[in-house]
Design a protein around this motif. Structure first.
Motif, PDB file in Angstrom:
ATOM      1  N   HIS A  24       0.821  -1.211   0.000  1.00 12.78           N
ATOM      2  CA  HIS A  24       0.000   0.000   0.000  1.00 12.78           C
ATOM      3  C   HIS A  24       0.856   1.262   0.000  1.00 12.78           C
ATOM      4  O   HIS A  24       0.655   2.185  -0.785  1.00 12.78           O
ATOM      5  N   SER A  27       2.808   1.623  -3.333  1.00 14.40           N
ATOM      6  CA  SER A  27       2.003   2.019  -4.492  1.00 14.40           C
ATOM      7  C   SER A  27       1.492   3.445  -4.325  1.00 14.40           C
ATOM      8  O   SER A  27       1.413   4.198  -5.282  1.00 14.40           O
ATOM      9  N   THR A  28       1.194   3.818  -3.085  1.00 11.59           N
ATOM     10  CA  THR A  28       0.745   5.193  -2.859  1.00 11.59           C
ATOM     11  C   THR A  28       1.855   6.182  -3.205  1.00 11.59           C
ATOM     12  O   THR A  28       1.667   7.108  -3.985  1.00 11.59           O
ATOM     13  N   HIS A  31       2.749   6.046  -7.049  1.00 12.22           N
ATOM     14  CA  HIS A  31       1.823   6.712  -7.967  1.00 12.22           C
ATOM     15  C   HIS A  31       1.806   8.219  -7.735  1.00 12.22           C
ATOM     16  O   HIS A  31       1.695   9.002  -8.662  1.00 12.22           O
ATOM     17  N   LYS A  61       0.989  14.673   2.309  1.00  9.86           N
ATOM     18  CA  LYS A  61       0.515  13.296   2.326  1.00  9.86           C
ATOM     19  C   LYS A  61       1.634  12.349   2.729  1.00  9.86           C
ATOM     20  O   LYS A  61       1.433  11.403   3.453  1.00  9.86           O
TER      21      LYS A  61
ATOM     22  N   LEU B 110      -5.689   4.710 -10.819  1.00 12.92           N
ATOM     23  CA  LEU B 110      -4.373   4.172 -11.117  1.00 12.92           C
ATOM     24  C   LEU B 110      -4.278   2.767 -10.540  1.00 12.92           C
ATOM     25  O   LEU B 110      -4.507   2.570  -9.360  1.00 12.92           O
ATOM     26  N   PRO B 111      -3.975   1.788 -11.390  1.00 13.86           N
ATOM     27  CA  PRO B 111      -3.987   0.409 -10.902  1.00 13.86           C
ATOM     28  C   PRO B 111      -2.898   0.211  -9.851  1.00 13.86           C
ATOM     29  O   PRO B 111      -1.845   0.816  -9.921  1.00 13.86           O
ATOM     30  N   GLY B 112      -3.186  -0.606  -8.876  1.00 15.19           N
ATOM     31  CA  GLY B 112      -2.206  -0.866  -7.835  1.00 15.19           C
ATOM     32  C   GLY B 112      -2.364   0.063  -6.659  1.00 15.19           C
ATOM     33  O   GLY B 112      -1.887  -0.209  -5.575  1.00 15.19           O
ATOM     34  N   LEU B 113      -3.040   1.178  -6.879  1.00 14.81           N
ATOM     35  CA  LEU B 113      -3.182   2.125  -5.776  1.00 14.81           C
ATOM     36  C   LEU B 113      -4.080   1.555  -4.698  1.00 14.81           C
ATOM     37  O   LEU B 113      -3.857   1.742  -3.516  1.00 14.81           O
ATOM     38  N   HIS B 234      -8.966   4.467   2.743  1.00 13.11           N
ATOM     39  CA  HIS B 234      -8.000   4.700   1.660  1.00 13.11           C
ATOM     40  C   HIS B 234      -8.295   6.003   0.938  1.00 13.11           C
ATOM     41  O   HIS B 234      -7.433   6.809   0.715  1.00 13.11           O
ATOM     42  N   VAL B 239      -4.725   8.759   1.495  1.00 16.00           N
ATOM     43  CA  VAL B 239      -4.382   9.411   0.238  1.00 16.00           C
ATOM     44  C   VAL B 239      -5.147  10.724   0.186  1.00 16.00           C
ATOM     45  O   VAL B 239      -5.973  10.940  -0.665  1.00 16.00           O
TER      46      VAL B 239
END
Lengths: 188, 376
Positions: A24, A27-28, A31, A61, B110-113, B234, B239
Motif C-alpha cells: 500500500h 504504491s501510494t 503513484h 501526504k 491508477l492500478p495498484g493504488l 484509503h 491518500v
C-alpha cells in the motif's frame, strides 16, 4: 473523522513486516511521485495547479503529521521520497528475515514470495542496502541516482529534469553506480 | 571498495564508458602501462557489467501501464486525457456498443493504488453519486473493473471551462461573476441538502458549460454527513488528495467533514473570480512556511488584491469595482475559524444576493451580456 489511517500508520506497519501495508505504502508513494513528476515535467493542462502547490500537497501526504522535514526544491523532495521508499523496503526485508531466523515460520509462510523480481526482498535487499551505504559514503550523488531510479522507478530523463542535470550525466552516474554495487556485492 | 580508491577509478570509468567495447579494450591496454594497479580492477568492473546486464535494470516497482489514446477499456475507447490527479486519470472516451456510440468521461483509478478486488476509492465515489440525481452533477453511467483489473467509472461527459477561465474568456464583470458564482452556490447547496460535502471544490471542479450552466465534478473525496456508511479510509485519509490552496484549515488538519469546508473552498473560488489572484501565494523554497501561511497569515482584501492585479495589467481581472461590503462577504467565507464563516453555502448566497440587490441598478444582466468597462 480522525486521521488514524494516515500514511504514517501504513509506514509503521510496513516497516514492521506487514506485506499488505508495504504494498500500500509503495504504491501510494509510487503513484503519487509519478503523477507529480508527470504533471511537473510534461507541461500543465490543469492550469490551476502550480508546481509548488503540487509538491506541497504531496509532501503533506507523504509526511502525514510529521512536518519536520524541509525541502530546498523539488529535486530534494523527490530524492527524499525515493530514499524513504528505500528505507521502507529495507526495514520490511530486515523484519522478514528476522522472523524467518526466529522460526516464526507460520507468519513467513503467509507472506507471498516475490518470485518475479530479480531481487528477493530479504538477503538480496539487505546486501544491496549495505552496498548502497558504501556507495553513498564514496559518492553520494551516485547513490541518489540509484534511489531515484531503482526505488522510485523514475526514468533517467525525469531524474535529469528534477535534479537539473543532463540526461547523459545521469546515465553515466547510473552505469558507474551499478558497477560499484556489483563489485561490492560480488566481493561480499 | 574504499572511497579513496573509487575516486581514482571513477574518472577513468567516465572515459572508458564513453567508448565502444572494442575501444575499451584498447584503452585498457594503454592504461596498463600508466596505472597498472588500477587496470585489472577496471577490466574486472567492465566484465562484471557484461555478466550482470540485467542487474537493477528493472525498477523495484514497475511503472503502471500508461494508457494511450486509442486503447480500449472494456467497451470504451480512449480519446484524450481530460485531467489527472494523484489517484486517477480522466479520459474523454467513446462508448462502443453495436452501432451506438456516445462520449463519456472515463475515470481510471491508477492500478495498484488500491485493492482492485474491492476498489474502495471508486466504490466510494460511485456510492456518493448514487445518492442523488442532480442536473448540476454528471450522471454515473457505469462503474466496473476492466479485464486487466483496471477499475473505472463512466460518467456523463460535460464540455466546459473551469469557472475562473470561463469568467476570463468571456470578460465577465464583477456583477456577472457574482451571478455566475451564485449558480455554483446553488449547485453546492443541493449537494448539502443530500448531506454530501464535496471537499475538493476548486475552479477545475466547478465547470461552466458553453450554455452557461454550472457543473460540479470529482466526488473522489466527498463525504456523507449522516454517517450512513463510513467513507473508506484509503480514499480519505491515507491518500488525502485535496488541493491545498482551496482546502479549509480544519480540513488540512484532518478534522471531521462539514458543510463549512465547502463554504471556505467556495470563498477561495470567489476571491479568485473577483480579485484575479488566489488569496495566498505559496512561495517556493519553504514548504513549512507556506503551510503556516495557510493556517495563520492574513490575506489582502479582494479589493486590494484587485488593485495589484490591475497594476500588473493582468487580463484576469474583472471590470467593475469591489467595495468594503463585498470584501467582507468574501473574507467571512475565508475565516480560518469555521464557526466565524457563513454558516452555510445558502447564507453565503443570501449575503451576495442582498449585496447585488443593494447596488444601484446599471444594466440588467438579461438586457446586456456585458457591463461597460468602468473608467480607470
Amino acid at each position: 473523522m480522525t486521521d488514524t489511517a494516515d500514511i504514517t500508520v501504513w509506514l509503521d506497519s510496513a516497516r514492521n513486516g506487514d506485506r499488505a501495508a508495504l504494498d500500500h505504502v509503495l504504491s501510494t508513494l509510487y503513484h503519487e511521485l509519478h503523477a507529480m513528476a508527470r504533471r511537473q515535467l510534461c507541461g500543465q493542462y490543469g492550469h490551476t495547479l502550480d508546481a509548488t502547490s503540487l509538491v506541497h500537497e504531496s509532501y503533506l501526504k507523504l509526511l502525514g503529521s510529521n512536518r519536520s522535514a524541509r525541502f530546498e526544491d523539488r529535486g530534494h523532495f523527490f530524492a527524499y521520497a525515493a530514499s524513504s521508499m528505500r528505507s521502507v523496503v529495507v526495514d520490511y526485508a530486515r523484519n522478514r528475515l528476522a522472523r524467518k531466523r526466529g522460526g516464526d515460520l507460520k507468519r513467513v509462510a503467509e507472506i507471498p514470495e516475490d518470485v518475479e523480481g530479480p531481487l528477493r526482498l530479504d538477503e538480496d535487499m539487505l546486501s544491496l542496502n549495505d552496498a548502497l551505504d558504501k556507495l553513498a559514503a564514496a559518492d553520494p550523488r551516485l547513490a541518489r541516482v540509484v534511489e531515484m531510479r531503482y526505488f522510485a522507478g523514475l526514468s533517467e530523463l525525469e531524474i535529469a529534469e528534477l535534479l537539473q542535470r543532463s540526461e547523459r550525466s545521469i546515465r553515466r552516474d547510473w552505469q558507474k553506480a551499478r558497477l560499484f554495487l556489483l563489485s561490492v556485492m560480488s566481493d561480499a | 571498495m574504499d572511497p579513496e580508491r573509487w575516486h581514482r577509478l571513477s574518472p577513468l570509468l567516465d572515459a572508458l564508458l564513453e567508448l565502444a567495447p572494442d575501444q575499451q579494450l584498447a584503452e585498457l591496454q594503454r592504461l596498463r602501462s600508466q596505472q597498472p594497479d588500477l587496470t585489472d580492477e577496471l577490466g574486472a568492473l567492465l566484465a562484471l557489467e557484461q555478466e550482470h546486464a540485467s542487474f537493477l535494470q528493472r525498477p523495484l516497482l514497475q511503472a503502471a501501464a500508461q494508457q494511450q489514446p486509442g486503447d480500449r477499456v472494456d467497451s470504451y475507447r480512449l480519446q484524450h486525457l481530460l485531467g489527472e490527479g494523484g489517484m486517477s486519470t480522466v479520459w474523454l472516451a467513446t462508448h462502443e456498443a453495436g452501432t451506438n456510440t456516445r462520449q463519456v468521461a472515463l475515470k481510471l483509478l491508477l492500478p495498484g493504488l488500491v485493492d482492485t478486488q474491492r476498489s474502495p476509492g471508486l466504490d466510494h465515489e460511485a456510492l456518493i453519486l448514487s445518492r442523488f440525481a442532480l442536473a448540476c452533477v454528471p450522471r454515473l453511467l457505469q462503474a466496473g473493473i476492466a479485464a486487466e483489473g483496471q477499475p473505472y467509472l463512466a460518467l456523463e461527459y460535460v464540455a466546459g471551462l473551469p469557472i475562473t477561465e470561463h469568467a476570463v474568456r468571456h470578460a465577465l464583470s464583477v456583477e456577472q461573476r457574482i451571478r455566475l458564482f451564485l449558480q455554483a452556490c446553488t449547485a453546492v447547496s443541493q449537494l448539502h441538502e443530500h448531506r454530501v460535502v464535496h471537499r475538493d471544490l476548486k475552479p477545475a471542479n466547478v465547470l461552466v458549460t458553453d450554455e452557461g450552466s454550472v457543473c460540479l465534478l470529482d466526488f473522489g473525496i466527498a463525504a456523507v454527513l449522516d454517517g450512513s456508511w463510513p467513507p473508506p479510509a484509503h480514499a480519505d485519509a491515507a491518500v488525502r488528495s485535496f488541493t491545498l490552496q482551496y482546502a479549509a484549515p480544519e480540513q488540512v488538519r484532518g478534522e471531521a467533514p462539514s458543510v463549512v469546508n465547502d463554504v471556505y473552498a467556495l470563498g477561495v473560488v470567489l476571491y479568485e473570480l473577483l480579485a484575479g489572484s488566489k488569496p495566498y501565494r505559496l512561495r517556493r523554497r519553504s514548504d513549512a512556511e507556506s503551510d503556516q501561511a495557510l493556517l495563520a497569515v492574513d490575506m489582502p482584501t479582494p479589493s486590494i488584491a484587485l488593485q495589484r492585479c490591475r497594476q500588473d495589467a493582468l487580463e484576469v481581472a474583472p471590470s467593475g469595482e469591489l467595495d468594503a461590503e463585498l470584501d467582507a462577504i468574501v473574507l467571512k467565507a475565508l475565516e480560518k475559524e469555521p464557526a466565524a464563516r457563513h454558516a452555510s453555502v445558502q447564507s453565503l448566497s443570501l449575503a451576495l444576493t442582498d449585496y447585488l440587490d443593494s447596488q444601484p441598478s446599471q444594466n440588467p444582466p438579461h438586457l446586456s451580456g456585458r457591463l461597460p468597462r468602468s473608467p480607470g
